[in-house]
Design an enzyme around this catalytic site. Structure first.
Site, PDB file in Angstrom:
ATOM      1  N   ASP A  47       1.057   2.751  10.067  1.00 58.25           N
ATOM      2  CA  ASP A  47       1.878   3.106   9.014  1.00 58.25           C
ATOM      3  C   ASP A  47       3.199   2.891   9.394  1.00 58.25           C
ATOM      4  O   ASP A  47       3.692   2.721  10.707  1.00 58.25           O
ATOM      5  CB  ASP A  47       1.774   4.614   9.048  1.00 58.25           C
ATOM      6  N   VAL A  73       2.272  -3.354   7.588  1.00 64.40           N
ATOM      7  CA  VAL A  73       1.195  -4.316   7.462  1.00 64.40           C
ATOM      8  C   VAL A  73       1.605  -5.477   6.697  1.00 64.40           C
ATOM      9  O   VAL A  73       0.472  -6.416   6.724  1.00 64.40           O
ATOM     10  CB  VAL A  73      -0.078  -3.630   7.074  1.00 64.40           C
ATOM     11  N   LYS A 107       4.358  -6.539  -1.817  1.00 68.05           N
ATOM     12  CA  LYS A 107       4.036  -7.100  -0.422  1.00 68.05           C
ATOM     13  C   LYS A 107       3.133  -6.625   0.155  1.00 68.05           C
ATOM     14  O   LYS A 107       1.982  -7.230   0.859  1.00 68.05           O
ATOM     15  CB  LYS A 107       5.407  -7.001   0.614  1.00 68.05           C
ATOM     16  N   ASN A 115      -3.326 -10.213   5.169  1.00 64.59           N
ATOM     17  CA  ASN A 115      -3.309 -10.023   6.600  1.00 64.59           C
ATOM     18  C   ASN A 115      -4.231  -9.286   7.296  1.00 64.59           C
ATOM     19  O   ASN A 115      -5.116  -9.598   8.107  1.00 64.59           O
ATOM     20  CB  ASN A 115      -1.996  -9.130   7.288  1.00 64.59           C
ATOM     21  N   TYR A 161       3.174  -2.198  -9.159  1.00 61.22           N
ATOM     22  CA  TYR A 161       1.957  -1.409  -8.535  1.00 61.22           C
ATOM     23  C   TYR A 161       0.717  -2.069  -9.108  1.00 61.22           C
ATOM     24  O   TYR A 161      -0.259  -2.476  -8.253  1.00 61.22           O
ATOM     25  CB  TYR A 161       2.161  -0.265  -8.742  1.00 61.22           C
ATOM     26  N   LYS A 165      -2.339  -4.227  -7.095  1.00 64.56           N
ATOM     27  CA  LYS A 165      -3.636  -3.825  -6.821  1.00 64.56           C
ATOM     28  C   LYS A 165      -4.573  -4.746  -7.588  1.00 64.56           C
ATOM     29  O   LYS A 165      -5.831  -4.801  -6.947  1.00 64.56           O
ATOM     30  CB  LYS A 165      -3.664  -2.512  -7.381  1.00 64.56           C
ATOM     31  N   TYR A 175     -12.172 -13.208  -0.417  1.00 63.83           N
ATOM     32  CA  TYR A 175     -12.651 -13.100   1.108  1.00 63.83           C
ATOM     33  C   TYR A 175     -14.053 -12.859   1.319  1.00 63.83           C
ATOM     34  O   TYR A 175     -14.957 -13.381   2.017  1.00 63.83           O
ATOM     35  CB  TYR A 175     -11.747 -12.353   1.974  1.00 63.83           C
TER      36      TYR A 175
HETATM   37  P1  NAD Z   1       1.067   7.974   0.333  1.00 62.82           P
HETATM   38  O1  NAD Z   1       2.578   7.321  -0.069  1.00 62.82           O
HETATM   39  O2  NAD Z   1       1.162   9.496   0.713  1.00 62.82           O
HETATM   40  O3  NAD Z   1       0.643   7.278   1.644  1.00 62.82           O
HETATM   41  C1  NAD Z   1       0.851   5.968   1.671  1.00 62.82           C
HETATM   42  C2  NAD Z   1       1.250   5.460   3.078  1.00 62.82           C
HETATM   43  O4  NAD Z   1       1.282   4.176   3.384  1.00 62.82           O
HETATM   44  C3  NAD Z   1       2.498   6.266   3.565  1.00 62.82           C
HETATM   45  O5  NAD Z   1       2.210   6.825   4.736  1.00 62.82           O
HETATM   46  C4  NAD Z   1       3.326   4.708   3.880  1.00 62.82           C
HETATM   47  O6  NAD Z   1       4.341   5.163   4.889  1.00 62.82           O
HETATM   48  C5  NAD Z   1       2.367   3.909   4.280  1.00 62.82           C
HETATM   49  N1  NAD Z   1       2.810   2.542   3.938  1.00 62.82           N
HETATM   50  C6  NAD Z   1       3.310   1.990   2.637  1.00 62.82           C
HETATM   51  N2  NAD Z   1       3.813   0.880   3.057  1.00 62.82           N
HETATM   52  C7  NAD Z   1       3.498   0.419   4.190  1.00 62.82           C
HETATM   53  C8  NAD Z   1       3.417  -0.900   4.694  1.00 62.82           C
HETATM   54  N3  NAD Z   1       3.844  -1.970   4.348  1.00 62.82           N
HETATM   55  N4  NAD Z   1       2.911  -0.842   6.215  1.00 62.82           N
HETATM   56  C9  NAD Z   1       2.325   0.119   6.733  1.00 62.82           C
HETATM   57  N5  NAD Z   1       2.230   1.333   5.965  1.00 62.82           N
HETATM   58  C10 NAD Z   1       2.745   1.312   4.902  1.00 62.82           C
HETATM   59  O7  NAD Z   1       0.226   7.574  -0.825  1.00 62.82           O
HETATM   60  P2  NAD Z   1      -1.474   8.160  -1.090  1.00 62.82           P
HETATM   61  O8  NAD Z   1      -1.510   9.050  -2.191  1.00 62.82           O
HETATM   62  O9  NAD Z   1      -1.965   8.770   0.420  1.00 62.82           O
HETATM   63  O10 NAD Z   1      -2.009   6.728  -1.510  1.00 62.82           O
HETATM   64  C11 NAD Z   1      -2.759   6.117  -0.459  1.00 62.82           C
HETATM   65  C12 NAD Z   1      -3.490   4.731  -0.990  1.00 62.82           C
HETATM   66  O11 NAD Z   1      -4.180   5.210  -1.944  1.00 62.82           O
HETATM   67  C13 NAD Z   1      -2.414   3.660  -1.568  1.00 62.82           C
HETATM   68  O12 NAD Z   1      -3.209   2.302  -1.352  1.00 62.82           O
HETATM   69  C14 NAD Z   1      -2.779   3.949  -3.055  1.00 62.82           C
HETATM   70  O13 NAD Z   1      -2.358   3.116  -3.837  1.00 62.82           O
HETATM   71  C15 NAD Z   1      -4.249   4.530  -3.290  1.00 62.82           C
HETATM   72  N6  NAD Z   1      -4.282   5.585  -4.551  1.00 62.82           N
HETATM   73  C16 NAD Z   1      -3.737   6.656  -4.209  1.00 62.82           C
HETATM   74  C17 NAD Z   1      -3.912   7.809  -5.552  1.00 62.82           C
HETATM   75  C18 NAD Z   1      -4.000   9.224  -5.632  1.00 62.82           C
HETATM   76  O14 NAD Z   1      -4.014   9.961  -6.337  1.00 62.82           O
HETATM   77  N7  NAD Z   1      -3.214   9.477  -4.441  1.00 62.82           N
HETATM   78  C19 NAD Z   1      -4.757   7.219  -6.526  1.00 62.82           C
HETATM   79  C20 NAD Z   1      -5.006   5.726  -6.562  1.00 62.82           C
HETATM   80  C21 NAD Z   1      -4.852   4.987  -5.557  1.00 62.82           C
END
Ligand code: NAD
Ligand code: UDP
Length: 342
Positions: A47, A73, A107, A115, A161, A165, A175
């Site tokens: 993270d 990442v 990104k 990656n 976003y 996605k 892939y």
């Molecule tokens: P969150 O913001 O709590 O967690 C995302 C984490 O990714 C954070 O800890 C952030 O620091 C880290 N992060 C972001 N960009 C990064 C990078 N470039 N390199 C390394 N770390 C990075 O959000 P979440 O709710 O836990 O969501 C997690 C995943 O689930 C996301 O991909 C989101 O699109 C997907 N998602 C979540 C929900 C939901 O309801 N929570 C719904 C649909 C999809």
């Protein structure tokens, strides 16, 4: 935020399965780390803490089967040793977050996913990506089955976003078909539970935060738009089952119990006992009018369906938010979220 500590993966492999979880310090990533640690995997969390909080995984640092990289990442990812699985959950996820950091959002969904797919190919690992109901945009089909292609505005505020996605799904399938990488795609619908950030602007922490601070609750539009909220433990179980399945096409995971945002607000008012009132604010641009997962595939392929109803899940989540220190509550500046022109 707590002091940032890092633990680096050693190459001592042992017999445990090794799993890389990106977004490990976030809401969902941290729950996934807990689950796989409990299943006795060797978990490598990664993270860059852009929207996450190290406090979400601090309890894991003492374990010998957990390691952590503080790394973005979207830059080249190197992991020494073997890898069996990759869960790519790094991405800003709340509308407020991805509007504040739109380029990083694009990104991490594109370069970051590329990656990690490269890493999966190199290590012969199975990779699951966190996609979202946002790939359906503002859907004109309800509930949304996986076959629905969606109704997305690529240049609107949510486009950074939604399109990241959608690209993420496309490159993952490429892939899979071109390089033969074992991939899984979960389309996650609105999920809630402990470790959501109180100030991430998503509707549940927004309402509970407002109730706890004695502020009025802000409903956007007339509150007739719908969502379907899934408790985090149910989601994690669905993801676990999908990862272990042999199904490479996208699968919706969410709770089909649909509710209007106004009704949801009234439930939070009742739960918290707040005497504050509802105030109505402008509806953000492109805010989906309806959202509800069709979970027939998850039921049929994974034998999965949600078990925790909203009353129970909201109670647990409210207790979590109440347990946060008063300092954590005070830190939150009150924002008029509509000013972000979402
Ligand atoms: P969150 O913001 O709590 O967690 C995302 C984490 O990714 C954070 O800890 C952030 O620091 C880290 N992060 C972001 N960009 C990064 C990078 N470039 N390199 C390394 N770390 C990075 O959000 P979440 O709710 O836990 O969501 C997690 C995943 O689930 C996301 O991909 C989101 O699109 C997907 N998602 C979540 C929900 C939901 O309801 N929570 C719904 C649909 C999809
Ligand atoms: N919403 C609201 N008040 C708030 C925050 C959000 O009425 O203070 C609404 C928002 O307009 C949307 C729904 O709640 O219709 C869910 O918003 P969220 O940001 O949680 O997630 P989304 O499903 O829109 O990605």
């Amino acid at each position: 935020m707590s002091e940032i500590k890092e633990k680096f993966p050693s190459e001592s492999l042992g017999s445990r399965k090794r799993i890389l979880i990106t977004g490990a310090a976030g809401f969902l990533g941290s729950h996934l780390c807990d689950r796989f640690v409990k299943e006795d995997y060797h978990v490598i969390g990664m993270d860059n803490l852009i929207t996450g909080d190290i406090a979400n995984i601090e309890h894991l640092f003492k374990l010998e089967n957990f390691e952590f990289y503080n790394h973005d990442v979207s830059k080249f990812v190197h992991i020494p040793g073997k890898l069996d699985y990759i869960l790519h959950f790094a991405s800003p996820a709340s509308p407020i977050d991805y509007l504040k950091i739109p380029i990083q959002t694009l990104k991490v969904g594109s370069l970051g996913t590329h990656n990690l797919l490269g890493l999966a190919r190199n290590k012969n690992a199975r990779m699951l990506i966190a996609s979202t109901s946002e790939v359906y945009g503002d859907p004109n089909v309800n509930p949304q089955p996986e076959e629905y292609w969606g109704n997305v505005n690529p240049v609107g505020p949510r486009g950074v976003y939604d399109e990241a996605k959608r690209f993420q799904e496309a490159i993952t399938m490429a892939y899979h078909t071109f390089h033969g990488v074992e991939t899984r795609i979960v389309r996650i619908f609105n999920t809630y539970g402990p470790r959501m950030r109180l100030n991430d602007g998503r509707v549940l922490p927004a309402f509970i935060g407002q109730a706890l601070r004695g502020e009025d609750l802000t409903v956007f539009g007339d509150g007739s738009q719908t969502r379907s909220f899934c408790y985090v433990d149910d989601l994690i179980e669905g993801i676990y089952r999908l990862l272990m399945s042999d199904y490479a096409q996208p699968v919706n995971i969410g709770n089909p119990d649909e509710i209007t945002i106004k009704q949801f607000c009234e439930e939070i008012i009742k739960l918290t006992g707040t005497t504050q009132k509802i105030v109505y604010k402008e509806l953000p641009q492109d805010d989906p009018k309806q959202r509800r997962p069709d979970i027939s595939k998850a039921k049929e392929l994974l034998g999965w369906e949600p078990k925790i109803g909203r009353a129970e899940g909201l109670k647990i989540t409210y207790e979590y938010f109440k347990s946060l220190s008063s300092e954590a509550l005070e830190k939150i500046e009150h924002k008029d979220f509509t000013t972000f022109n979402r």
